[in-house]
Design an enzyme around this catalytic site. Sequence first.
Site, PDB file in Angstrom:
ATOM      1  N   GLY A   1       0.803  -1.217   0.000  1.00  0.00           N
ATOM      2  CA  GLY A   1       0.000   0.000   0.000  1.00  0.00           C
ATOM      3  C   GLY A   1       0.830   1.257   0.000  1.00  0.00           C
ATOM      4  O   GLY A   1       1.988   1.257  -0.402  1.00  0.00           O
TER       5      GLY A   1
ATOM      6  N   LEU B   1      -3.593  -5.317  -6.067  1.00  0.00           N
ATOM      7  CA  LEU B   1      -2.505  -4.362  -5.862  1.00  0.00           C
ATOM      8  C   LEU B   1      -1.330  -4.977  -5.095  1.00  0.00           C
ATOM      9  O   LEU B   1      -1.513  -5.548  -4.037  1.00  0.00           O
ATOM     10  CB  LEU B   1      -3.074  -3.187  -5.058  1.00  0.00           C
ATOM     11  N   ASP B   2      -0.149  -4.833  -5.611  1.00  0.00           N
ATOM     12  CA  ASP B   2       1.076  -5.267  -4.932  1.00  0.00           C
ATOM     13  C   ASP B   2       1.104  -6.770  -4.671  1.00  0.00           C
ATOM     14  O   ASP B   2       1.852  -7.243  -3.821  1.00  0.00           O
ATOM     15  CB  ASP B   2       1.272  -4.543  -3.591  1.00  0.00           C
ATOM     16  N   GLU B   3       0.289  -7.518  -5.375  1.00  0.00           N
ATOM     17  CA  GLU B   3       0.244  -8.942  -5.082  1.00  0.00           C
ATOM     18  C   GLU B   3       0.571  -9.820  -6.287  1.00  0.00           C
ATOM     19  O   GLU B   3       0.392 -11.027  -6.242  1.00  0.00           O
ATOM     20  CB  GLU B   3      -1.132  -9.315  -4.507  1.00  0.00           C
TER      21      GLU B   3
END
Lengths: 272, 272, 272, 272
Positions: C190, C216-218
């Site tokens: 995040g 997101l970010d994964e």
Amino acid sequence: MDGPDAKGLIFLVTSVLYKNECNILSQDEYVSPDGQFFMRTEFVAPQELDPEKVLKDLRENILSTAINLRINPKKKKDIVVLCTKEHHCLSDLLIRYNFDELDANILAVVSNYNVLQPLVSKFGIPFHYVSHEHKTREQHEEAILRTLEIYQPEYVVLAKYMRILSPEFVANYANKIVNIHHSFLPAFIGANPYRQAYERGVKIIGATAHFVNNHLDEGPIIAQNIKDVDHKYTYLDMARDGKEVEKSVLTQALKLVFNDRVFIYGNRTVIL
Amino acid sequence: MDGPDAKGLIFLVTSVLYKNECNILSQDEYVSPDGQFFMRTEFVAPQELDPEKVLKDLRENILSTAINLRINPKKKKDIVVLCTKEHHCLSDLLIRYNFDELDANILAVVSNYNVLQPLVSKFGIPFHYVSHEHKTREQHEEAILRTLEIYQPEYVVLAKYMRILSPEFVANYANKIVNIHHSFLPAFIGANPYRQAYERGVKIIGATAHFVNNHLDEGPIIAQNIKDVDHKYTYLDMARDGKEVEKSVLTQALKLVFNDRVFIYGNRTVIL
Amino acid sequence: MDGPDAKGLIFLVTSVLYKNECNILSQDEYVSPDGQFFMRTEFVAPQELDPEKVLKDLRENILSTAINLRINPKKKKDIVVLCTKEHHCLSDLLIRYNFDELDANILAVVSNYNVLQPLVSKFGIPFHYVSHEHKTREQHEEAILRTLEIYQPEYVVLAKYMRILSPEFVANYANKIVNIHHSFLPAFIGANPYRQAYERGVKIIGATAHFVNNHLDEGPIIAQNIKDVDHKYTYLDMARDGKEVEKSVLTQALKLVFNDRVFIYGNRTVIL
Amino acid sequence: MDGPDAKGLIFLVTSVLYKNECNILSQDEYVSPDGQFFMRTEFVAPQELDPEKVLKDLRENILSTAINLRINPKKKKDIVVLCTKEHHCLSDLLIRYNFDELDANILAVVSNYNVLQPLVSKFGIPFHYVSHEHKTREQHEEAILRTLEIYQPEYVVLAKYMRILSPEFVANYANKIVNIHHSFLPAFIGANPYRQAYERGVKIIGATAHFVNNHLDEGPIIAQNIKDVDHKYTYLDMARDGKEVEKSVLTQALKLVFNDRVFIYGNRTVIL
């Protein structure tokens, strides 16, 4: 400050700063095994205070004349960069300078080839092409010295400048020339270190940033770093990946030098 | 010492030490962004000097009562080690202790299994097998506490002790329990961090040494280190190679703690 | 190639290549714990050989239709770079592209700010300023997609593009968008990861290059690297030094991706 | 296998294994710039299959007699460890052996001092004290050789054995002696490398595990690793911290050697 260790040096300095209403931001000191004292104090002085007044007060309190005292105002250093044909270290310096992330002003770039002129011109910095062709070493160094004299740099950065500098040249900028050597010194001194590393079958390559003195590749080391390699690396692969190490080590060393954090003591550096 | 920053603190301390004829070996200080001052001074005092006298002088000069002052003589810390079944961190501590390379005396080893008793007995150290079977958590922790009380350790080291400690237990040794967690905290909090790491497909694993507080895996971090992994690693491979990181991080953290170099400030550590 | 493991796959591939007089330069394979087979073979084919002929021969020999087969000629990938205001990753890509050291052609740079236009223009690459102001997310992404369609890039590189992309956007370039995240994922997912890292008091910071998927970010991680920090680092210091890690990790990941060395399997990458 | 490269070698090997119903677990190959081929194939054979049968089949298919072929069953290597007075590498080997984590059986420890006898005896391993006092080098080496002959080790590990071995001694265990040298070879060859490193003012120290050949410190390198140091390190500090590097490098190298992953080619190692 640096010089022979004596009792109370820290106390004396902090008391002078205290009386002059200077606020210490950070302070580091080191005493070498043979009794040399080094201290770097970062402080904020009242606006109206003359640094010369502080130096005078320090001198009066620290009686030993063997102690060197310096006050460096926080400001960017003026530098000239020397290079040959490889761009990686120079590119890194230019980009950082362009975005105001280098603690120095690049006054000019000097090279014995004109290969990197197009790059330098992108950044609006003077480029001096000083070819070594048809010149003796003395004549070539003389030509470079004359170019440097135009700019009066505080430091000369050898960003993969591939020619050996004579002791006479170096004497003009004693302790003011920083070089990046493409090996983990003192391994592989001299020419073609990546080929030497390949021949020896090492599993790690490295790079070394150091001050230049009379003896090639033997000046005081400022920073070193390494990269793992394996049998699959040819010496050209080593050279290619080594460039990444070279530029990061040079950047790291210059940050220390330009922030007045490096003391030279014999053939060693003390970094505070 | 630590407390709210104030002008002249370094000067005041060094002047008291100077007057008491103490020779400063090294001194490090740090001021946090929110104005907390930390300083660690290592000094040699005249043999006849009472540390209490120095503390009293410091207290008289440093008027702020918010400043904590401590003088720790250079001596080995007394510790008890807690473990479960894995030997690697314990082995490392035992070997170092055996060769007088640990800055601590291992008074005893306590475990909820008897697996590691043969190892510990090789080194002539008391081993207490305190099984958790047929006990509530409270009863088990009570039994461990009673064992610890025999030894009155200055620090409790959790060398892969795989049970969660209650806040009530921890309160008995506030800021005195050091744990090694097998992940790069705060990634993979909780159980089976290597399996979590495998599932996420990370390219680096790590370990974290930290003080234990009320919240599991959330105490102040002392040291961390990592190791590269790739897709070929199963989570068992990660666990195997992770052990090397765990023991080196724990060793590194304990060296700092046992040499009184770690200050705790909120949930952070300042290492001087 | 990748697909369910079966006996003799290596033999079958090497025999087809052998019969087609292809010379294997290197070959790497991997079988996942759950039985997925991955193999990357680098070979030199006779000049007159049609890759389609080899693919057809392979298909005839490898009967399982669950096996994916691809032959990628050795050539530079066409890419478009998205960025916001920070220059460091973009600078690095531009310099490498300028000196023909990037295994890709940068067709264009797209940004929601015009801050980096002067930099990009130095290198003669089209710069598209697509502001997000006065636009909904859908409208803005639509505008970016239209710009990308002009160039038909094989990969989209997010070089510190600071806006979250919608699943709808990502679907247009499935497994073709590479992002650099400024933390050691999965720690500090995040916003403001360096501030999060500072608050947690970590001793190591990191960066992660990954493919972008819906979450997101994964997405699947390609490369990660780290840097030691200590209590003296403010979160701004972490951000400053973190940039060096970010650009080196992105460079490392792109080299793998552009050389067709990265297989995606679930949320993991296999790198051969 | 290793030998001069030729077309179809991978194909020939995999076809023989396929016909013998062997399942390849992993396979790695490398071709050196001067055309030497190396391949290591890990496979599971049907229980009733005689390795000699596979070797024979391979020999019949691979006509070049310059190709070396070996089949090594997966089993622990028998080793003898030589040491002097320092315990750190030996301790590490003993602990791993004790917990069945070393891919070798330590048959005995031989030392020219009896300092480490108490340690070795804790682990129930024979310790041979073979003093060099009142002996010529020849006599001493003769005595050690006689001790080694009792055990017939497959490898001899020099775990900080501080005496130089003669070429005659080494010839008895050609390519079977692994040494740990306390420098980043080829820097600081010879005696007192940490003192040499201190004098040179390096910022990184290292250790090197290598096979021993006739020339001191010049055998093929298996593994190297490093540690950052700074001006505060005395050479004794370097020696202390260097020990951590030494033992981790030796462990890493032995893991490779004991798993038959190291090929020697001239003065280099190929690790597959």
